[in-house]
Design an enzyme around this catalytic site. Structure first.
Site, mmCIF file in Angstrom:
data_model
loop_
_atom_site.group_PDB
_atom_site.id
_atom_site.type_symbol
_atom_site.label_atom_id
_atom_site.label_comp_id
_atom_site.label_asym_id
_atom_site.label_seq_id
_atom_site.Cartn_x
_atom_site.Cartn_y
_atom_site.Cartn_z
ATOM 1 N N SER A 133 0.833 -1.198 0.000
ATOM 2 C CA SER A 133 0.000 0.000 0.000
ATOM 3 C C SER A 133 0.871 1.253 0.000
ATOM 4 O O SER A 133 1.946 1.259 0.623
ATOM 5 C CB SER A 133 -0.882 0.017 1.249
ATOM 6 O OG SER A 133 -1.501 1.286 1.402
ATOM 7 N N TYR A 146 -1.803 0.203 10.225
ATOM 8 C CA TYR A 146 -1.826 -0.431 8.900
ATOM 9 C C TYR A 146 -0.569 -0.051 8.111
ATOM 10 O O TYR A 146 0.113 -0.908 7.545
ATOM 11 C CB TYR A 146 -3.085 0.036 8.162
ATOM 12 C CG TYR A 146 -3.229 -0.478 6.753
ATOM 13 C CD1 TYR A 146 -3.538 -1.808 6.505
ATOM 14 C CD2 TYR A 146 -3.077 0.384 5.658
ATOM 15 C CE1 TYR A 146 -3.698 -2.273 5.212
ATOM 16 C CE2 TYR A 146 -3.234 -0.076 4.365
ATOM 17 C CZ TYR A 146 -3.539 -1.404 4.144
ATOM 18 O OH TYR A 146 -3.691 -1.858 2.859
#
Length: 300
Positions: A133, A146
């Site tokens: 990501s 995250y």
């Protein structure tokens, strides 16, 4: 191919099956709607396997199954796609357990699966494609747990890429933009997470930041996810190219707006990048203890 209950994993499993490949697709729940859909719409070449990446026994069972069915041929490709996040909050407000949960799935689970399959991948001179990501490259507001896990994952895969080169294994990272996948776009899910977070916060932290601060973050995130892209084909195509191209790219950036984001990240001052990320993603209001009206109340 891990994480096929929904989103990129499910779409990629279907795509590779249509192309004629033998696909081992792992799902968290064999009865989930996504698993049922794959069962109904894919050929008998696709094998569904139950796997929770936080459980070593699940990973070992999947490894044994794949080894038994690919020992003579080796394994051409591994797609690390499974990912986890259920917290939208400042790092200080995110419980330590949330950081651990993200690391367990996004980092340690993918590491264990990759290491377990490497002998088969080496014998085939195959590919590793991992969905990471942009949050692992940049400090997105309220995504510390995250983002930190994805940063660790990206670095790990870059290291594998360099170390596995002599074996003829090519390693690619996929860094997608904002897509509608799984629970990411379900406001009810995020509202529940917000309530649980507020209930778990120490009183002192709740006083310092304010309940309305957490509410505002949650609302902004839900608004942001409304513009997430529904068509997953750009990501599926990047994963497929990573598996099949003669010379796959080291990094793929499917999605809109990533070019400008990475340009700002690499070439402009940090404060410009931070302003951009706040304007683009989440721009938290001032914590309660820093607001003027709070200081006035204290003075009174």
């Amino acid at each position: 191919l891990s994480g096929c209950d929904s989103g990129f994993g499910q779409a990629t499993a279907r795509h590779l099956d249509i192309m004629g490949f033998r696909v081992f697709a792992s799902v968290l729940d064999l009865q989930s709607p996504g698993a049922q859909e794959l069962r109904q719409n894919c050929s008998s070449r696709l094998t569904l396997l139950q796997m929770d990446l936080t459980k070593t026994e699940d990973i070992q069972r999947v490894l044994q199954h794949i080894q038994a069915h690919t020992n003579s041929t080796g394994l051409w490709g591994l797609v690390n796609n499974a990912g986890f996040n259920d917290t939208i909050a400042d790092a200080e407000l995110s419980p330590l357990g949330k950081f651990r949960a993200c690391m367990e799935v996004n980092f340690f689970g993918s590491l264990e699966l990759t290491k377990g399959l490497l002998p088969l991948l080496r014998s085939a001179g195959g590919r590793i494609v991992t969905v990471s990501s942009p949050a692992g490259d940049m400090p997105f507001p309220c995504l510390a747990a995250y983002g930190a896990s994805k940063a660790a994952l990206s670095l790990l895969m870059d290291t594998f890429r360099s170390e596995l080169q002599p074996w003829g294994i090519k390693v690619s990272l996929i860094l997608p933009g904002y897509y509608k996948t799984g629970t990411t776009c379900d406001p009810a899910f995020w509202n529940l997470q917000k309530q649980q977070l507020l209930a778990s916060l120490p009183q002192e932290l709740l006083q310092a930041y304010g309940e309305d601060y957490v509410e505002e973050i949650n609302q902004q995130f839900i608004q942001f996810m409304k513009v997430a892209v529904e068509d997953l084909s750009a990501v599926v195509n990047s994963i497929t190219e990573g598996l099949l191209a003669a010379n796959p790219a080291v990094r793929y950036y499917p999605g809109q707006g990533l070019g400008i984001m990475y340009f700002i990240h690499r070439y402009l001052p940090y404060f410009v990048r931070d302003l951009f990320l706040k304007g683009f993603f989440i721009n938290p209001k001032l914590p309660r203890a820093l607001r003027r009206e709070h200081h006035n109340d204290v003075k009174k």
